[in-house]
Design a protein around this motif. Structure first.
Motif, PDB file in Angstrom:
ATOM      1  N   PRO A   9      29.700  49.033  44.377  1.00 61.92           N
ATOM      2  CA  PRO A   9      29.264  50.041  43.399  1.00 61.92           C
ATOM      3  C   PRO A   9      29.950  49.854  42.050  1.00 61.92           C
ATOM      4  N   CYS A  10      29.242  50.292  41.005  1.00 62.87           N
ATOM      5  CA  CYS A  10      29.848  50.364  39.677  1.00 62.87           C
ATOM      6  C   CYS A  10      30.457  49.013  39.270  1.00 62.87           C
ATOM      7  N   THR A  11      29.786  47.942  39.616  1.00 61.47           N
ATOM      8  CA  THR A  11      30.355  46.609  39.436  1.00 61.47           C
ATOM      9  C   THR A  11      29.286  45.624  38.982  1.00 61.47           C
ATOM     10  N   GLN A  12      29.583  44.805  38.006  1.00 62.82           N
ATOM     11  CA  GLN A  12      28.765  43.632  37.740  1.00 62.82           C
ATOM     12  C   GLN A  12      29.289  42.567  38.705  1.00 62.82           C
ATOM     13  N   MET A  13      28.487  42.227  39.690  1.00 64.09           N
ATOM     14  CA  MET A  13      28.992  41.345  40.750  1.00 64.09           C
ATOM     15  C   MET A  13      29.440  39.977  40.216  1.00 64.09           C
ATOM     16  N   LYS A  14      28.886  39.578  39.081  1.00 63.89           N
ATOM     17  CA  LYS A  14      29.267  38.279  38.512  1.00 63.89           C
ATOM     18  C   LYS A  14      30.760  38.238  38.135  1.00 63.89           C
ATOM     19  N   ASP A  15      31.320  39.420  37.835  1.00 61.14           N
ATOM     20  CA  ASP A  15      32.756  39.487  37.535  1.00 61.14           C
ATOM     21  C   ASP A  15      33.590  38.856  38.653  1.00 61.14           C
ATOM     22  N   HIS A  16      33.065  38.943  39.867  1.00 60.13           N
ATOM     23  CA  HIS A  16      33.857  38.474  41.007  1.00 60.13           C
ATOM     24  C   HIS A  16      33.888  36.952  41.156  1.00 60.13           C
ATOM     25  N   GLU A  17      33.153  36.253  40.292  1.00 64.25           N
ATOM     26  CA  GLU A  17      33.344  34.799  40.255  1.00 64.25           C
ATOM     27  C   GLU A  17      34.771  34.510  39.801  1.00 64.25           C
ATOM     28  N   LYS A  18      35.222  35.368  38.890  1.00 67.27           N
ATOM     29  CA  LYS A  18      36.558  35.186  38.342  1.00 67.27           C
ATOM     30  C   LYS A  18      37.621  35.969  39.122  1.00 67.27           C
ATOM     31  N   TYR A  19      37.222  37.154  39.576  1.00 66.46           N
ATOM     32  CA  TYR A  19      38.194  38.037  40.240  1.00 66.46           C
ATOM     33  C   TYR A  19      37.783  38.277  41.684  1.00 66.46           C
ATOM     34  N   PRO A  20      38.411  37.576  42.615  1.00 62.78           N
ATOM     35  CA  PRO A  20      38.044  37.795  44.011  1.00 62.78           C
ATOM     36  C   PRO A  20      38.330  39.232  44.439  1.00 62.78           C
ATOM     37  N   LEU A  21      37.547  39.723  45.379  1.00 65.53           N
ATOM     38  CA  LEU A  21      37.785  41.074  45.892  1.00 65.53           C
ATOM     39  C   LEU A  21      39.156  41.141  46.546  1.00 65.53           C
ATOM     40  N   ILE A  22      39.740  42.312  46.469  1.00 65.19           N
ATOM     41  CA  ILE A  22      41.048  42.502  47.093  1.00 65.19           C
ATOM     42  C   ILE A  22      40.827  43.229  48.414  1.00 65.19           C
ATOM     43  N   LYS A  23      41.297  42.626  49.476  1.00 65.61           N
ATOM     44  CA  LYS A  23      41.081  43.227  50.787  1.00 65.61           C
ATOM     45  C   LYS A  23      42.264  44.115  51.151  1.00 65.61           C
ATOM     46  N   ILE A  24      41.992  45.398  51.273  1.00 64.47           N
ATOM     47  CA  ILE A  24      43.045  46.365  51.599  1.00 64.47           C
ATOM     48  C   ILE A  24      43.090  46.555  53.111  1.00 64.47           C
ATOM     49  N   VAL A  25      44.282  46.439  53.667  1.00 68.34           N
ATOM     50  CA  VAL A  25      44.390  46.556  55.124  1.00 68.34           C
ATOM     51  C   VAL A  25      45.031  47.866  55.578  1.00 68.34           C
ATOM     52  N   ARG A  26      45.814  48.488  54.703  1.00 74.47           N
ATOM     53  CA  ARG A  26      46.356  49.802  55.063  1.00 74.47           C
ATOM     54  C   ARG A  26      46.820  50.541  53.819  1.00 74.47           C
ATOM     55  N   GLY A  27      47.095  51.840  54.020  1.00 77.30           N
ATOM     56  CA  GLY A  27      47.590  52.650  52.926  1.00 77.30           C
ATOM     57  C   GLY A  27      48.643  53.600  53.439  1.00 77.30           C
ATOM     58  N   TYR A  33      48.032  48.536  50.561  1.00 72.93           N
ATOM     59  CA  TYR A  33      48.583  47.218  50.879  1.00 72.93           C
ATOM     60  C   TYR A  33      47.447  46.254  51.152  1.00 72.93           C
ATOM     61  N   ASP A  34      47.504  45.064  50.527  1.00 73.49           N
ATOM     62  CA  ASP A  34      46.425  44.103  50.768  1.00 73.49           C
ATOM     63  C   ASP A  34      46.787  43.127  51.889  1.00 73.49           C
ATOM     64  N   ASP A  35      45.846  42.253  52.195  1.00 74.38           N
ATOM     65  CA  ASP A  35      46.028  41.362  53.358  1.00 74.38           C
ATOM     66  C   ASP A  35      47.101  40.305  53.117  1.00 74.38           C
ATOM     67  N   LYS A  36      47.592  40.233  51.875  1.00 72.18           N
ATOM     68  CA  LYS A  36      48.684  39.286  51.622  1.00 72.18           C
ATOM     69  C   LYS A  36      50.027  40.006  51.563  1.00 72.18           C
ATOM     70  N   GLY A  37      50.009  41.314  51.850  1.00 77.74           N
ATOM     71  CA  GLY A  37      51.243  42.079  51.879  1.00 77.74           C
ATOM     72  C   GLY A  37      51.639  42.667  50.531  1.00 77.74           C
ATOM     73  N   LYS A  38      50.786  42.450  49.514  1.00 78.42           N
ATOM     74  CA  LYS A  38      51.103  43.004  48.194  1.00 78.42           C
ATOM     75  C   LYS A  38      50.748  44.488  48.160  1.00 78.42           C
ATOM     76  N   LYS A  39      51.604  45.294  47.479  1.00 80.11           N
ATOM     77  CA  LYS A  39      51.277  46.720  47.428  1.00 80.11           C
ATOM     78  C   LYS A  39      50.915  47.175  46.018  1.00 80.11           C
ATOM     79  N   TYR A  40      50.060  48.160  45.969  1.00 83.45           N
ATOM     80  CA  TYR A  40      49.546  48.700  44.707  1.00 83.45           C
ATOM     81  C   TYR A  40      49.731  50.203  44.679  1.00 83.45           C
ATOM     82  N   ILE A  41      50.205  50.728  43.559  1.00 82.63           N
ATOM     83  CA  ILE A  41      50.215  52.186  43.382  1.00 82.63           C
ATOM     84  C   ILE A  41      48.777  52.625  43.132  1.00 82.63           C
ATOM     85  N   ASP A  42      48.303  53.566  43.906  1.00 75.48           N
ATOM     86  CA  ASP A  42      46.930  54.056  43.727  1.00 75.48           C
ATOM     87  C   ASP A  42      46.942  55.117  42.619  1.00 75.48           C
TER      88      ASP A  42
END
Ligand SMILES: *Cc1c(COP(=O)(O)O)cnc(C)c1O
Length: 441
Positions: A9-27, A33-42
């Motif tokens: 939603p709310c996305t030009q999908m072509k943007d993701h050629e440059k920016y891969p989706l971030i897979k969130i595994v838990r919060g 927290y993403d699948d690489k263990g990086k954390k983000y302040i929501d």
């Protein structure tokens, strides 16, 4: 095949050629927290829905308990305890005389419910009115009916040929006030446009839709309660309904439980969603008055009933979590505790951003603080939108560990209420360093 199978939603999908989706595994709490263990302040509460953090213990337990009892049941002719308790609790805190609760399952649907109820109210009384009035920076969702009262052309322009012919009115714009007034001391002079529109169209208008106090998706425009007071008084005088869309601002975001309270007004309809379940499950409600309810109350054969349903209307899991959310407000003194944090957030953002040449305005209400970035501070000239300044800052902030999704060239802070003071510091540091990296000193 281009890109992904999921169309986001709310996305030009072509943007993701440059920016891969971030897979969130838990919060947990304010962190994702993403699948690489990086954390983000929501920092934006996952699109303004999360109030008490991710994987909140109380809400988890409420959900677990309910799922062991009843996951769902048809909501026509049947009811369940979570819906009954939620209704009681909502009516206890809602402005009077709102006394009826209609359930739906997302924000846009709640807006459509209010619009249909208003239209049908007049029709059941033998009066055909077929237009709605909305503000030019208003946002009420993106289904066709809701989109037809959406002032932000970004969302509606594509579909303009199939929109309902509603009436768009110039609304408050306090940052670029054409009267040269200050939002805290003005007399809502800009209400004149609304007044003209309502007087001219009074016989064809069912209702006016507004987001009280803060127009969120339309650019975090914060305006005077005086505007709402004038609007309530004129709509009452003319017999036009007022629909307060509190989907984004309800449940304490602006410092009061409901934003209408800042102006001490009661609308004819109030739509609620987003924070209602603390960001757990889709649910929405429309609160309305005895008078509206009565206009539909008759023998079945009169065809006056309000026929509107969604398969997941009043879902018990969502209702059980919403009940727990309201209990938390009651038991944990949330509004009072939020005050110091909301103030601190505003002060920190102000302190850090205000002196930069790109800072047009820092504006704030309760637990919402927004920075409007401009090319020229002197004349408030915006950046060329195609440069996507806000978007670049958003990308930088992600690298630095914050989900600080921009709204055009506005950077805004709407974190879960459970954020701590030192986390606010960290968030604001990330925001300013991302901004300076994009725009220079
Ligand atoms: C998000 C929002 C909506 C739409 O809600 P959805 O659940 O996304 O359909 C409507 N009105 C306002 C003010 C909103 O912020």
């Amino acid at each position: 095949m281009k890109g992904y199978s999921i169309w986001h939603p709310c996305t030009q999908m072509k943007d993701h050629e440059k920016y891969p989706l971030i897979k969130i595994v838990r919060g947990k709490g304010i962190y994702l927290y993403d699948d690489k263990g990086k954390k983000y302040i929501d920092a934006i509460s996952s699109w303004w829905v999360n109030l008490f953090g991710h994987s909140n213990e109380r809400l988890n337990n409420a959900l677990k308990q309910q799922v062991e009892k009843l996951e769902h049941v048809i909501f026509a002719n049947f009811v369940h305890e979570p819906a009954l308790e939620l209704t009681d609790r909502l009516l206890k805190i809602a402005p009077k005389p709102l006394s009826k609760v209609f359930f739906a399952d997302n924000g846009s649907s709640a807006v459509e419910v209010a619009m249909k109820m208003s239209f049908g109210y007049f029709k059941n009384k033998g009066e055909l009115r077929n237009r709605f009035v909305y503000l030019d920076s208003g946002y009420h969702g993106e289904t066709l009916g809701a989109l037809s009262v959406c002032g932000e052309e970004l969302y509606s322009d594509m579909y303009k040929e199939i929109m309902i012919n509603n009436i768009r009115v110039k609304g408050p714009d306090c940052f670029r006030c054409p009267y040269g007034k200050d939002r805290d001391s003005c007399d809502a002079e800009c209400f004149e446009f609304m007044e003209q529109a309502l007087l001219r169209h009074k016989n064809e208008v069912c209702a006016v839709l507004i987001e009280p106090i803060v127009q969120c998706a339309g650019g975090f425009k914060i305006y005077s309660p005086k505007y709402l007071k004038k609007l309530r008084s004129l709509t009452k005088e003319l017999g036009i309904h007022l629909i307060a869309d509190e989907i984004a601002v309800g449940f304490g975001r602006t410092g009061k439980m409901f934003a209408c309270e800042h102006a001490d007004i009661t609308p004819d309809f109030m739509s609620l969603s987003k924070g209602l379940t603390g960001g757990y499950l889709p649910l929405s409600v429309v609160l309305t008055t005895e008078e509206v309810y009565d206009a539909y109350y008759d023998d079945y054969t009169s065809l006056k009933a309000f026929l509107h349903s969604h398969s997941y209307t009043g879902n018990p899991l969502a209702c059980a979590v919403a009940v727990e959310v309201l209990k938390m407000f009651e038991e944990e003194n949330v509004l009072e505790k939020n005050k110091a944090k909301g103030d601190y957030l505003r002060e920190r953002v102000m302190e850090v951003f205000a002196d930069y040449r790109f800072c047009g305005e820092v504006r704030s209400k309760g637990f919402i603080t927004a920075v409007e970035l401009v090319k020229n501070r002197g004349n408030k000239e915006p950046f060329d939108w195609k440069k996507r300044i806000g978007f670049q800052i958003y990308r930088k902030a992600i690298e630095k560990g914050a989900l600080l999704r921009n709204l055009g060239d506005i950077i805004y802070f709407m974190p879960p209420y459970v954020i701590e003071f030192d986390e606010i510091d960290r968030l604001v540091d990330i925001a300013i360093s991302a901004t300076v990296e994009v725009l220079g000193e």
